[in-house]
Motif scaffolding. Structure first.
Motif, mmCIF file in Angstrom:
data_model
loop_
_atom_site.group_PDB
_atom_site.id
_atom_site.type_symbol
_atom_site.label_atom_id
_atom_site.label_comp_id
_atom_site.label_asym_id
_atom_site.label_seq_id
_atom_site.Cartn_x
_atom_site.Cartn_y
_atom_site.Cartn_z
ATOM 1 N N HIS A 1 52.856 31.215 28.811
ATOM 2 C CA HIS A 1 51.844 30.946 29.850
ATOM 3 C C HIS A 1 52.514 30.855 31.210
ATOM 4 N N GLU B 1 52.198 32.449 33.987
ATOM 5 C CA GLU B 1 51.329 32.449 35.162
ATOM 6 C C GLU B 1 50.709 31.066 35.373
ATOM 7 N N LEU B 2 50.274 30.470 34.273
ATOM 8 C CA LEU B 2 49.637 29.148 34.343
ATOM 9 C C LEU B 2 50.633 28.101 34.832
ATOM 10 N N ASP C 1 47.035 35.294 44.590
ATOM 11 C CA ASP C 1 47.121 36.482 45.423
ATOM 12 C C ASP C 1 45.852 37.315 45.231
ATOM 13 N N ASN D 1 42.654 39.760 45.977
ATOM 14 C CA ASN D 1 42.425 40.928 46.814
ATOM 15 C C ASN D 1 41.330 40.686 47.834
ATOM 16 N N VAL D 2 40.493 39.684 47.577
ATOM 17 C CA VAL D 2 39.442 39.368 48.547
ATOM 18 C C VAL D 2 39.778 38.038 49.220
ATOM 19 N N LEU E 1 37.726 36.452 52.037
ATOM 20 C CA LEU E 1 36.348 36.101 51.661
ATOM 21 C C LEU E 1 36.334 34.802 50.871
ATOM 22 N N TYR E 2 37.342 34.635 50.017
ATOM 23 C CA TYR E 2 37.472 33.366 49.287
ATOM 24 C C TYR E 2 37.555 32.217 50.276
#
Lengths: 168, 368
Positions: free
Chosen positions: B11, B13-14, B134, B136-137, B140-141
């Motif tokens: 895990h 990434e976590l 990271d 891509n939007v 907007l987040y």
């Protein structure tokens, strides 16, 4: 169970639960509480969009509905101070027509969903694409897009016209 | 022991996400505390006063030279402030709406922390990208979370169930919605230049020397964004939701002790978040155009460069924070109608014109 599945059930349950609490909250009849649960419903729906890799839609859902529309709702509810609403009883007529409408929608929706079957699912990534959406909107679906924007413009002009006390 | 290593490996990434979240909070919270001190010291300097200079620690305070020096700087003041907020009586008036009264400070604080998630605060350390998520939007987040920030203030005003806080809450919602539009429109030209919504790509775009920083290409956008950021964080000259001369204290009038401190922390972490946003969008993020510091740190032997990048980012944020504080003590408060006029009838048209002009220039540049 994979993370996306787990999150799907979590967000789906949250959407349904909060949605129910908007209309029938056993603890509070205050319209402000209902509005706040509607915000939570919208946020959980945004979570579902994220699981569908529609990051752009999820972000717009939060910005437009949770961040702007619901704030204005709250604004109006607070200014009007709807105390009578808290004492209101459920009327038989409202209950029957409401159940009929939901039932009819259910008859339409359930078989359709049943027939469409389950998709294969998507590979989990942490990134979303806005370019494809933009291209689709401005080429394939240009006409509907322009019509919707005209409709919004008309609504905007109408709102300004209605809120003006006198026209000069 | 092996099972723990297996878990971390599986895990990754976590685990890395959690580590980065903890690291960011460990930097952010002291920064909030010391921004309050900086605010008090800078305001004292501007008004020709001394500012906090009394809090001394028992042992360190008696070290010759250094001890009195740190005390005069007020370096221990945040400790005393924090302790004070915990120990003061937490008074709940009996006419408030209890549930919202308890929730509002938390709702005000959470979005302020959440906006930090997409900000790239450094390049790489080892192979790990120095950003929590990271997306891509990314931008907007941020706007989504920022637009949720208004609920804390509105609910605080509503929960207090008395006139002044209520007016403060209503003012804040109108103000924040208005300036969100100007803010959102001001950054559109930035993304037209970059061609991507990912904040990492925005920084990449600005890594080609000092004049590739977007502030030099879009000064108007930077100005509008900055003023809108002042309005969004309820800072003077736009602190109408809490203007103490008219509304006692606005939405947090009825709050005391740690609940009040949470609003305070929310305001300062919002300032830090918007400074970080401005650094990322307009001031080149973690890059510096000299000494080859505008390229990603290499995975092998790039540890010091990676740490230098984080340092550069923090330094830029601190510069913007001091501008926030400086402006607060230099400008008088706007009137409410002036505030609305500025937002709707000046900034939004200028931002729209900026979008059109940028589009035309980009078209002429890339036209065959």
């Amino acid at each position: 169970m994979a993370y996306p599945d787990l999150f799907f059930y979590l967000f789906a349950a949250m959407t349904v639960l909060f949605g129910a609490l908007v209309v029938a909250n056993p603890f509070s009849r205050s319209p402000v509480t209902s509005a706040m649960f509607l915000v939570l419903t919208i946020l959980s729906l945004a979570g579902l969009y994220v699981l569908l890799h529609a990051f752009f839609i999820a972000a717009i859902q939060i910005i437009v509905y949770a961040g702007a529309v619901m704030v204005l709702f709250l604004f109006v509810i607070m200014l009007l101070d709807l105390r009578d609403e808290e004492k209101r009883r459920v009327k038989i007529f409202g209950l029957v027509t409401g159940l009929l409408a939901t039932g009819a929608l259910g008859v339409l929706l359930v078989p359709t969903l049943w027939q469409s079957g389950v998709g294969n699912g998507l590979n989990p990534t942490f990134e979303g694409d806005t370019k494809t959406l933009g291209r689709a909107l401005f080429s394939e679906h240009l006409l509907p897009f322009e019509i919707v924007s005209l409709l919004l413009l008309a609504a905007m002009v109408g709102a300004i016209l209605l809120s003006k006390k006198e026209l000069k | 022991m092996d099972s723990i290593m297996d878990f971390i490996y599986l895990h990754r990434e976590l685990v890395m996400g959690l580590v980065k979240i903890c690291a960011v909070l460990a930097v952010l919270l002291p920064m909030v505390a010391y921004s309050v001190l900086a605010e008090r010291k800078i305001s004292a300097f501007i008004q020709d006063r001394v500012g906090p200079n009394r809090v001394a620690l028992p042992l360190l305070g008696s070290v010759p030279v250094l001890g009195p020096f740190l005390t005069r700087l007020g370096i221990w003041q945040p400790l005393a402030d924090g302790l004070k907020s915990f120990l003061k009586e937490d008074f709940t008036p009996n006419y408030v709406r209890k549930a919202y009264f308890w929730l509002a400070p938390a709702i005000a604080l959470i979005p302020a922390f959440m906006t930090m998630a997409v900000i790239p605060f450094g390049s790489y350390i080892g192979t790990e990208k120095m950003v929590i998520a990271d997306l891509n939007v990314g931008i907007l987040y941020t706007f989504g979370i920022v637009s949720l920030g208004v609920y804390g203030l509105v609910l605080a005003g509503y929960a207090a169930n008395s006139k002044y806080p209520f007016l403060g809450g209503i003012r804040s919602s109108a103000q924040m919605i208005s300036y969100e539009i100007a803010m959102g429109m001001s950054v559109i030209p930035v993304f037209m230049l970059v061609g991507d919504l990912n904040l990492g790509k925005v920084i990449q775009h600005q890594s080609g020397g000092l004049f590739s920083w977007i502030i030099f290409q879009q000064p108007v956008a930077f100005f509008i964004f900055m003023v809108a950021a002042f309005a969004e964080t309820n800072r003077l000259p736009f602190d109408l939701p809490e203007s103490e001369t008219e509304l006692v204290g606005g939405y947090h009038t009825e709050y005391s002790s740690m609940k009040f401190a949470l609003f305070f922390m929310g305001e300062y972490s919002n300032m830090i978040a918007s400074s970080a946003m401005m650094v990322t969008l307009f001031l080149g993020g973690w890059t510096l155009p000299w000494f080859g510091l505008n390229a990603n740190a290499p995975a092998e032997g790039g540890l010091w460069i990676g740490i230098a990048h984080i340092g550069i980012f923090l330094a830029k944020v601190l510069v913007l924070m001091s501008i926030f504080i400086w402006v607060r003590w230099m400008l008088p408060r706007f009137r409410y109608d002036q505030l609305m006029d500025l937002g709707w009838r000046r900034f939004i048209p200028i931002a729209l014109a900026n979008i059109v002009i940028t589009a035309v220039i980009l078209y002429l540049k890339h036209a065959p």
